[in-house]
Structures are given as C-alpha cells and as structure tokens.
Design a protein around this motif. Structure first.
Motif, PDB file in Angstrom:
ATOM      1  N   UNK A 105     -21.533  -9.974 -12.420  1.00 25.51           N
ATOM      2  CA  UNK A 105     -21.533  -8.756 -11.703  1.00 25.51           C
ATOM      3  C   UNK A 105     -20.197  -7.814 -11.775  1.00 25.51           C
ATOM      4  N   UNK A 106     -19.108  -8.619 -12.751  1.00 20.55           N
ATOM      5  CA  UNK A 106     -18.240  -7.683 -13.281  1.00 20.55           C
ATOM      6  C   UNK A 106     -17.915  -7.647 -14.478  1.00 20.55           C
ATOM      7  N   UNK A 107     -17.469  -6.934 -15.188  1.00 17.41           N
ATOM      8  CA  UNK A 107     -16.986  -6.093 -17.024  1.00 17.41           C
ATOM      9  C   UNK A 107     -16.328  -7.680 -17.229  1.00 17.41           C
ATOM     10  N   UNK A 108     -15.976  -8.003 -18.714  1.00 15.93           N
ATOM     11  CA  UNK A 108     -15.884  -8.990 -18.571  1.00 15.93           C
ATOM     12  C   UNK A 108     -14.294  -9.153 -19.325  1.00 15.93           C
ATOM     13  N   UNK A 109     -13.996  -8.374 -19.357  1.00  9.72           N
ATOM     14  CA  UNK A 109     -12.388  -7.766 -18.822  1.00  9.72           C
ATOM     15  C   UNK A 109     -11.631  -7.838 -17.236  1.00  9.72           C
ATOM     16  N   UNK A 110     -12.837  -7.497 -16.264  1.00 15.16           N
ATOM     17  CA  UNK A 110     -12.288  -7.877 -14.854  1.00 15.16           C
ATOM     18  C   UNK A 110     -12.513  -9.532 -14.114  1.00 15.16           C
ATOM     19  N   UNK A 111     -13.652 -10.631 -15.277  1.00 16.57           N
ATOM     20  CA  UNK A 111     -14.058 -11.541 -15.271  1.00 16.57           C
ATOM     21  C   UNK A 111     -12.822 -12.696 -14.666  1.00 16.57           C
ATOM     22  N   UNK A 112     -12.583 -13.552 -14.045  1.00 13.17           N
ATOM     23  CA  UNK A 112     -11.380 -14.407 -13.953  1.00 13.17           C
ATOM     24  C   UNK A 112     -12.541 -15.859 -15.251  1.00 13.17           C
ATOM     25  N   UNK A 113     -11.034 -16.420 -15.686  1.00 13.72           N
ATOM     26  CA  UNK A 113     -11.755 -17.108 -16.651  1.00 13.72           C
ATOM     27  C   UNK A 113     -11.171 -18.852 -15.948  1.00 13.72           C
ATOM     28  N   UNK A 114     -11.890 -19.710 -15.378  1.00 10.86           N
ATOM     29  CA  UNK A 114     -11.801 -21.385 -14.457  1.00 10.86           C
ATOM     30  C   UNK A 114     -11.915 -22.002 -15.466  1.00 10.86           C
ATOM     31  N   UNK A 115     -11.328 -23.564 -15.433  1.00 12.28           N
ATOM     32  CA  UNK A 115     -11.482 -24.593 -16.154  1.00 12.28           C
ATOM     33  C   UNK A 115     -13.436 -25.165 -15.752  1.00 12.28           C
ATOM     34  N   UNK A 116     -13.587 -25.392 -16.349  1.00 23.96           N
ATOM     35  CA  UNK A 116     -15.227 -25.728 -16.914  1.00 23.96           C
ATOM     36  C   UNK A 116     -15.607 -24.885 -16.707  1.00 23.96           C
ATOM     37  N   UNK A 117     -15.548 -23.185 -17.271  1.00 28.05           N
ATOM     38  CA  UNK A 117     -16.723 -22.228 -16.592  1.00 28.05           C
ATOM     39  C   UNK A 117     -17.706 -22.164 -17.993  1.00 28.05           C
TER      40      UNK A 117
END
Length: 95
Positions: A73-85
């Motif tokens: 639902x977000x653009x890649x610049x706004x997509x948070x990165x979490x371990x294991x994603x």
C-alpha cells in the motif's frame, strides 16, 4: 536486518535476492543494491526496471510489489524494512 526480494519477470522466471541492511526504507536498499531503476515522482521512486527488465509503458506494463504476501500500500521509499520481510516484485500488464 535480512530481507528477501523475489523478482518475477514477464516470462515467468523468478530470481531471489537476499540483502542484509541497516536501512530504514525498502527503496534505499533496492537502489543501493542496483536492483531497481526509476525516477523520482511526487509520490517517491517510480520503478521502471527491476533486475534489468524494463516495464514497457506502451503495453501498459508496470512493476508492482507485495510485502509478506500482501499487495503493498506504500511506495518503496515509504515502505519500512523489518528483519525477515519478504518482498515480491511482479511485472504486471494492464491497469
């Protein structure tokens, strides 16, 4: 953080990439690793090519992605990165 990116090309072939990063957002990781190319828009990075394959806008192709199996639902610049994603990029045709 370790993240996995699967790219599904137009011909149906898949490539899987694993990245280790301290970055906060997905777009930064993808650009730094050279996996995506695009241009900045009012909404952030507009991805035109992934893993060397460029979406042909004249054929209404576009790159979409999902996060852990759910359409993003977000653009890649706004997509948070979490371990294991797990991220899946798919070349789509049509709107």
């Amino acid at each position: 953080k370790a993240v996995t990116v699967t790219v599904v090309h137009k011909d149906g072939s898949e490539k899987v990439f694993t990245y280790h990063t301290d970055e906060e957002y997905l777009g930064t990781v993808l650009v730094a690793e050279g996996l995506v190319e695009g241009e900045q828009s009012d909404y952030g990075l507009y991805i035109k090519a992934v893993d060397g394959e460029t979406a042909d806008e004249s054929e209404q192709q576009w790159w979409g992605y999902s996060v852990n199996g759910t359409f993003a639902e977000l653009g890649v610049d706004s997509q948070p990165v979490a371990d294991g994603d797990v991220y899946d990029f798919v070349l789509n045709v049509g709107w």
